[in-house]
Write an enzyme that holds these catalytic residues in place. Structure first.
Site, PDB file in Angstrom:
ATOM      1  N   ILE A 155      -1.146  -4.571   3.524  1.00  0.00           N
ATOM      2  CA  ILE A 155      -1.246  -3.121   3.726  1.00  0.00           C
ATOM      3  C   ILE A 155      -2.363  -2.595   2.817  1.00  0.00           C
ATOM      4  CG2 ILE A 155      -0.004  -0.919   3.586  1.00  0.00           C
ATOM      5  CD1 ILE A 155       1.140  -2.846   5.693  1.00  0.00           C
ATOM      6  N   HIS A 159       4.984  -3.038  -0.475  1.00  0.00           N
ATOM      7  CA  HIS A 159       6.376  -3.456  -0.635  1.00  0.00           C
ATOM      8  C   HIS A 159       7.254  -2.849   0.479  1.00  0.00           C
ATOM      9  CE1 HIS A 159       4.893  -3.449  -4.953  1.00  0.00           C
ATOM     10  NE2 HIS A 159       5.314  -4.697  -4.823  1.00  0.00           N
ATOM     11  N   GLN A 191       0.445 -17.696  -3.039  1.00  0.00           N
ATOM     12  CA  GLN A 191       1.877 -17.663  -3.379  1.00  0.00           C
ATOM     13  C   GLN A 191       2.723 -17.948  -2.134  1.00  0.00           C
ATOM     14  OE1 GLN A 191       3.983 -14.606  -5.940  1.00  0.00           O
ATOM     15  NE2 GLN A 191       4.223 -13.612  -3.979  1.00  0.00           N
ATOM     16  N   GLY A 236       4.254 -10.854   1.020  1.00  0.00           N
ATOM     17  CA  GLY A 236       3.023 -10.284   1.563  1.00  0.00           C
ATOM     18  C   GLY A 236       1.914 -11.327   1.647  1.00  0.00           C
TER      19      GLY A 236
HETATM   20  P1  AMP Z   1       4.534  -7.842  -6.503  1.00  0.00           P
HETATM   21  O1  AMP Z   1       5.497  -6.737  -6.818  1.00  0.00           O
HETATM   22  O2  AMP Z   1       3.107  -7.488  -6.720  1.00  0.00           O
HETATM   23  O3  AMP Z   1       4.954  -9.156  -7.115  1.00  0.00           O
HETATM   24  O4  AMP Z   1       4.635  -8.057  -4.939  1.00  0.00           O
HETATM   25  C1  AMP Z   1       5.853  -8.313  -4.314  1.00  0.00           C
HETATM   26  C2  AMP Z   1       5.602  -8.694  -2.885  1.00  0.00           C
HETATM   27  O5  AMP Z   1       4.930  -7.631  -2.223  1.00  0.00           O
HETATM   28  C3  AMP Z   1       4.715  -9.944  -2.759  1.00  0.00           C
HETATM   29  O6  AMP Z   1       5.216 -10.758  -1.714  1.00  0.00           O
HETATM   30  C4  AMP Z   1       3.376  -9.356  -2.404  1.00  0.00           C
HETATM   31  O7  AMP Z   1       2.562 -10.224  -1.639  1.00  0.00           O
HETATM   32  C5  AMP Z   1       3.792  -8.157  -1.564  1.00  0.00           C
HETATM   33  N1  AMP Z   1       2.706  -7.175  -1.547  1.00  0.00           N
HETATM   34  C6  AMP Z   1       2.089  -6.607  -2.619  1.00  0.00           C
HETATM   35  N2  AMP Z   1       1.080  -5.815  -2.203  1.00  0.00           N
HETATM   36  C7  AMP Z   1       1.039  -5.905  -0.858  1.00  0.00           C
HETATM   37  C8  AMP Z   1       0.215  -5.323   0.161  1.00  0.00           C
HETATM   38  N3  AMP Z   1      -0.783  -4.511  -0.122  1.00  0.00           N
HETATM   39  N4  AMP Z   1       0.481  -5.649   1.446  1.00  0.00           N
HETATM   40  C9  AMP Z   1       1.482  -6.482   1.772  1.00  0.00           C
HETATM   41  N5  AMP Z   1       2.304  -7.055   0.857  1.00  0.00           N
HETATM   42  C10 AMP Z   1       2.085  -6.772  -0.432  1.00  0.00           C
END
Ligand code: AMP
Length: 280
Positions: free
Chosen positions: A177, A37, A154, A148
């Site tokens: 990441i 994030h 998505q 991400g």
């Molecule tokens: P979430 O809180 O899991 O819904 O994720 C919110 C955003 O953070 C989404 O766009 C995810 O794709 C991104 N995200 C979550 N984990 C990662 C990661 N390891 N690397 C890059 N982006 C991430």
């Protein structure tokens, strides 16, 4: 930094920002923030005058047997991270604020992009994602939103939706990441016990085995898929939900590698469902 819980207040703030001619970047999240994030927030900070992070565990994107109730939540910890990263606003509405009694409108993405990968084992998931994002974009009206590549399906669906519905938000994809051993960072990694955590590197390891095969000239998708599947199955704690190799431009299943091939997987490690992918 301010935490806003009310939709009308968030709308007024966003309108003021826009009326001053400032650019507004938005990072939609479900909270329990980690380095993944943070990387999106950093990118938003670099490219916008003002940054809003939404923190909302969206009930409509969880299936009835999924982890909505147990999904990790820690607003205090998230606030500290946002503060450190220079975020201007956190938008943190209650579920009732977003979906009051009588709520009945949903945004349904096309079947071509949802009858595959996570859309099969998580029916209704992307309907929930598209609905909440349409609402968040309408409330916050960002110039740029950051997603991400970890949630690659998505990202593709949101890009399509924004184009199809003329939402006027630039969708920016940011690289995955990872932990030092290659496991993609995820709020759900906290579910893993010590043994499962070790086993979880099998996702990345197996994708890289497939990649090595492709680097060596293999173009037959079924053969590449078999290498990946066999590798995952060598880990006793892993249970495959899906391993798919598709054309990322068309979302078609393919027999030979295409110019823009997506390898995507969802794998249970114990009870925890993890995802990973590679674009080749
Ligand atoms: P979430 O809180 O899991 O819904 O994720 C919110 C955003 O953070 C989404 O766009 C995810 O794709 C991104 N995200 C979550 N984990 C990662 C990661 N390891 N690397 C890059 N982006 C991430």
């Amino acid at each position: 930094m301010k935490i806003i819980r009310n939709i009308e207040e968030m709308k007024i703030i966003s309108k003021e920002i826009k009326s001053k001619g400032m650019s507004l970047g938005m990072v939609p999240t479900m909270g329990f923030l980690h380095e993944g994030h943070k990387s999106l927030i950093k990118c938003a900070k670099e490219n916008n005058d003002i940054v809003t992070v939404s923190i909302f565990v969206n009930p409509t994107q969880f299936g009835p047997d999924e982890d909505y109730e147990s999904y990790p939540r820690d607003l205090e910890h998230d606030s500290k991270i946002c503060q450190m990263e220079g975020v201007d606003y956190i938008f943190h509405p209650e579920p009732d604020e977003m979906y009051p009694d009588g709520y009945s409108t949903f945004v349904i993405p096309g079947e071509k992009m949802t009858n595959i990968l996570c859309g099969i084992t998580r029916p209704g998931h992307f309907r929930g994602v598209c609905t909440v994002l349409t609402k968040l974009f309408s409330i916050i009206n960002p110039d740029n939103a950051y997603f991400g590549e970890k949630d690659i399906q998505q990202l593709a669906i949101v890009r399509r939706m924004v184009k199809d519905l003329n939402l006027g938000v630039n969708i920016n994809g940011c690289p995955i990441i990872r932990e030092e051993d290659g496991l993609a960072k995820s709020s759900r990694n906290t579910y893993l016990n010590e043994e499962e955590r070790k086993a979880a590197i099998i996702l990345r390891k197996s994708i890289l085995k497939g990649k090595e095969f492709m680097d060596n000239g293999e173009k037959n998708v079924e053969k590449i898929r078999k290498v990946i599947v066999d590798s995952i199955n060598s880990e006793p704690l892993a249970k495959i939900d899906y391993v798919e190799i598709i054309d990322f431009d068309t979302f078609d299943r393919i027999e030979k590698l295409s110019k823009n091939t997506l390898i995507a997987m969802a794998v249970y490690i114990g009870k925890t469902r993890l995802i990973d992918n590679l674009i080749y």
